[in-house]
Design an enzyme around this catalytic site. Structure first.
Site, short mmCIF file in Angstrom:
data_model
loop_
_atom_site.label_atom_id
_atom_site.label_comp_id
_atom_site.label_asym_id
_atom_site.label_seq_id
_atom_site.Cartn_x
_atom_site.Cartn_y
_atom_site.Cartn_z
N ASP A 1 0.81 -1.22 0.00
CA ASP A 1 0.00 0.00 0.00
C ASP A 1 0.85 1.27 0.00
O ASP A 1 0.32 2.36 -0.13
CB ASP A 1 -0.92 -0.01 1.23
CG ASP A 1 -1.89 1.17 1.26
OD1 ASP A 1 -2.47 1.47 0.22
OD2 ASP A 1 -2.04 1.79 2.33
N GLN B 1 -5.29 -1.49 -6.69
CA GLN B 1 -5.80 -0.50 -5.75
C GLN B 1 -6.41 0.66 -6.49
O GLN B 1 -5.92 1.08 -7.53
CB GLN B 1 -4.68 0.02 -4.85
CG GLN B 1 -5.15 1.02 -3.80
CD GLN B 1 -4.01 1.50 -2.90
OE1 GLN B 1 -3.24 2.37 -3.29
NE2 GLN B 1 -3.90 0.91 -1.72
N SER C 1 -6.49 5.90 0.06
CA SER C 1 -6.84 4.60 -0.51
C SER C 1 -8.34 4.35 -0.34
O SER C 1 -8.91 4.61 0.72
CB SER C 1 -6.05 3.48 0.19
OG SER C 1 -4.67 3.68 0.07
#
Length: 292
Positions: A208, A283, A233
């Site tokens: 991430d 993502q 995110s």
């Protein structure tokens, strides 16, 4: 281990068992405005992994970030045992603060088995030696406005940029980037279920950190860490393909096929130094230009 990695392994990822299927975790002692998304996903993975059989290993996770997490309050992880099968087991985890869900995740575990096999080839890439570390840039880099309150976060990872670093002043020519990464120290070997889960959680944490930069680099001048955009995110998915060590070098090949509507989509592939594809990541994140 580095001090930051030691804290990640022995404290942040060592959740407290409150009662059956309920766990509690905390954040590192840093001056953050909100909890790092990779941390929440990794802690949720720990919670899910503690409720499955020892002969099953995680092969995928799918998570949604719902609300910003408060780094000064503990996070409670509630696990729902969605399905227990002979080969596959599914868990759903909800991370809660102040009575509200801040993150939800579904994770699937499988008994390892043989099958057909192929993989994408790793692109020809210079090795990590001599490359600049993310936490030790060659010139002072401004801190992300959405992340800290004034001092840099001490990352438990050694991350090195192959292509475009976030402190580079010019925009990148393409919406893609490559980084080498590994845990900043030696982890316990993945010889048992708990060790394999730890390496999966550290990779989840790492996945991430830089992925959305691929969507930002062609558009933001003065470095991704500038104050031109707000970033968060929205969702995150990881597929684990083959065994790996998170404390060995992994090449993270990141691309962004689309940005629009205040969002950016990025995909990533993680290869060992020998070229074995061990994980794939997708993502989508919120990306909003700030009004001047």
């Amino acid at each position: 281990m580095s001090k930051a990695l030691d804290e990640l392994v022995d404290d942040v990822l060592d959740l407290e068992d409150i009662e059956r299927d309920i766990f509690r975790g905390r954040s590192p002692q840093e001056s953050l405005l909100r909890v790092f998304g990779g941390q929440v996903a990794a802690q949720a993975m720990v919670a899910a992994g503690r409720t499955v059989r020892e002969d099953q290993v995680v092969h995928s996770l799918h998570g949604y970030f719902l609300r910003p997490g408060d780094p000064f309050r503990p996070i409670v992880y509630e696990v729902d045992r969605t399905r227990d099968g002979r080969s596959f087991t599914t868990r759903r985890v909800t991370a809660v603060q102040r009575g509200e869900a801040i993150f939800t995740m579904s994770a699937s575990f499988q008994v390892p088995e043989e099958g057909i096999t192929h993989q994408a080839e790793m692109p020809a890439t210079p090795g990590p030696d001599g490359l600049d570390r993310r936490d030790r840039p060659p010139v002072p880099a401004p801190q992300p406005a959405h992340t800290t309150t004034g001092r840099a976060l001490t990352w438990p990872l050694d991350v090195r940029y192959v292509d475009h670093a976030p402190w580079d002043a010019a925009v990148a020519p393409q919406a893609r980037n490559r980084v080498w990464l590994r845990a900043d120290g030696e982890l316990p070997p993945p010889m048992d279920p708990r060790g394999r889960l730890l390496h999966a959680c550290v990779l989840t944490y790492a996945s991430d950190l830089t992925l959305l930069e691929a969507a930002l680099l062609p558009h933001v001048e003065g470095g991704v860490a500038s104050r031109q955009v707000d970033i968060a995110s929205l969702d995150h998915a990881v597929w684990f393909h083959r065994p790996f060590r998170a404390d060995d070098w992994l090449l993270y090949v990141q691309e962004s096929p689309n940005a629009g509507g205040g969002r950016g989509l990025a995909t990533g592939r993680l290869f060992t130094a020998e070229g074995t594809l061990v994980a794939s990541v997708v993502q989508e994140g919120l990306i909003r230009r700030r009004r001047r």
